[in-house]
Enzyme design. Structure first.
Site, short mmCIF file in Angstrom:
data_model
loop_
_atom_site.label_atom_id
_atom_site.label_comp_id
_atom_site.label_asym_id
_atom_site.label_seq_id
_atom_site.Cartn_x
_atom_site.Cartn_y
_atom_site.Cartn_z
N ASN A 43 -11.04 -2.46 -5.38
CA ASN A 43 -10.31 -1.41 -6.11
C ASN A 43 -11.04 -0.97 -7.39
O ASN A 43 -10.68 0.04 -8.00
CB ASN A 43 -8.87 -1.84 -6.44
CG ASN A 43 -7.95 -1.84 -5.24
OD1 ASN A 43 -7.04 -2.66 -5.12
ND2 ASN A 43 -8.15 -0.92 -4.32
N ASP B 106 0.84 -1.20 0.00
CA ASP B 106 0.00 0.00 0.00
C ASP B 106 0.87 1.26 0.00
O ASP B 106 1.98 1.25 0.52
CB ASP B 106 -0.91 -0.03 1.24
CG ASP B 106 -2.06 0.93 1.12
OD1 ASP B 106 -2.41 1.31 -0.02
OD2 ASP B 106 -2.62 1.33 2.16
C1 IPE Z 1 -5.20 -2.71 -0.38
O1 IPE Z 1 -4.95 -1.37 -0.50
C2 IPE Z 1 -5.27 -3.36 -1.73
C3 IPE Z 1 -3.99 -3.52 -2.41
C4 IPE Z 1 -2.81 -3.22 -1.91
C5 IPE Z 1 -4.07 -4.09 -3.73
P1 IPE Z 1 -6.12 -0.30 -0.58
O2 IPE Z 1 -5.47 1.02 -0.68
O3 IPE Z 1 -7.08 -0.67 -1.64
O4 IPE Z 1 -6.81 -0.49 0.83
P2 IPE Z 1 -7.82 0.47 1.61
O5 IPE Z 1 -8.91 0.82 0.66
O6 IPE Z 1 -7.03 1.67 2.03
O7 IPE Z 1 -8.27 -0.31 2.80
C1 IPE Z 2 -1.65 0.21 -3.35
O1 IPE Z 2 -1.37 1.55 -3.35
C2 IPE Z 2 -1.72 -0.37 -4.73
C3 IPE Z 2 -3.08 -0.68 -5.19
C4 IPE Z 2 -4.15 -0.67 -4.46
C5 IPE Z 2 -3.23 -1.03 -6.57
P1 IPE Z 2 -2.55 2.61 -3.35
O2 IPE Z 2 -2.92 2.91 -4.75
O3 IPE Z 2 -3.65 2.17 -2.48
O4 IPE Z 2 -1.81 3.86 -2.70
P2 IPE Z 2 -2.40 4.85 -1.61
O5 IPE Z 2 -2.78 4.02 -0.42
O6 IPE Z 2 -3.59 5.51 -2.23
O7 IPE Z 2 -1.28 5.76 -1.33
MG MG Z 3 -4.09 2.43 -0.49
#
Ligand code: IPE
Ligand code: IPE
Ligand code: MG
Length: 222
Positions: A60, A12
């Site tokens: 997502n 993340d």
């Molecule tokens: C978790 O990250 C999913 C992945 C790393 C693919 P998210 O950024 O989607 O999680 P939330 O929404 O903050 O819980």
């Molecule tokens: C995790 O990074 C990767 C995916 C969920 C694809 P994020 O895209 O959630 O990054 P932040 O949490 O918004 O910084």
């Molecule tokens: Mg995230």
């Protein structure tokens, strides 16, 4: 010493990293791929048999279309441009998640990659794509006869009969599982790291593994 078969990553923080660099969220995703490559190479060096990366969750899809299409372009590009390197490193790619619903284009790339890497032995890399743990469990229930055993039920999960993660690492500062491996993480050692995924280094992984070896795992015993 604790055995170490499997490490799972909730990678993340890509989006925030890209914005912090005054670029874009997608720039962060691009950099995130480099971290994956580095961590996989390091895991091979450490002879860790399985690593799992949370790439795209079933939630997502709530993101803007532009970001979603960039992410899938990145996945496709990775496996077309890097397939030779993946094969030469002995990486076996396995997908966990509901890939049936992905575009036929992506499915084709993923299936080709699985086929081309299926005999590789140096490491298994699970990529969780369109993955949601609640759906995984529900799917397993629907594929199970009325009475089952834990062992048989676990065979119906995407992870089949893989050992559960010994370690879960989530970067990006949040302390939550976000619908990731709810079943398989029942007894995993959890590590929450403030660093954003593109900043996560092999040395960070090494520090976590050192801490892991020192933890006393009880599994309910004393
Ligand atoms: C978790 O990250 C999913 C992945 C790393 C693919 P998210 O950024 O989607 O999680 P939330 O929404 O903050 O819980
Ligand atoms: C995790 O990074 C990767 C995916 C969920 C694809 P994020 O895209 O959630 O990054 P932040 O949490 O918004 O910084
Ligand atoms: Mg995230």
């Amino acid at each position: 010493m604790n055995q170490l078969n499997h490490i799972a990553f909730i990678m993340d923080g890509n989006g925030r990293w890209g914005m912090k660099k005054k670029k874009s969220r997608n720039f962060g995703h691009l950099k995130g791929v480099d971290t994956v490559k580095k961590i996989v190479s390091y895991a091979i060096k450490l002879k860790i048999p399985i690593v799992t990366f949370y790439v795209f969750s079933s939630e997502n899809w709530r993101r803007p279309k532009k970001e979603i299409s960039f992410l899938f372009k990145l996945i496709k590009r990775y496996f077309t441009d890097e397939i030779e390197r993946v094969i030469s490193q002995g990486i076996k790619i396995n997908i966990i998640g509901d890939i049936k619903k992905l575009s036929s284009d992506i499915k084709k790339t993923l299936n080709e990659t699985i086929e081309l890497t299926k005999k590789n032995k140096s490491i298994t890399v699970n990529l969780a794509i369109n993955y949601g743990s609640k759906n995984e469990i529900l799917n397993a229930i629907n594929n199970t006869k009325k009475k089952t055993t834990l062992k048989n039920f676990e065979k119906k999960l995407y992870t089949n009969n893989m050992p559960d993660p010994d370690i879960l690492i989530r970067t990006g500062g949040q302390k939550r599982l976000s619908n990731f491996m709810l079943w398989q993480l029942a007894y995993s050692e959890l590590f929450f790291v403030k660093k954003l995924w593109p900043d996560f280094k092999s040395s960070d992984l090494r520090n976590i593994i050192e801490k892991y070896y020192k933890r006393k795992r009880n599994f309910g015993a004393i």
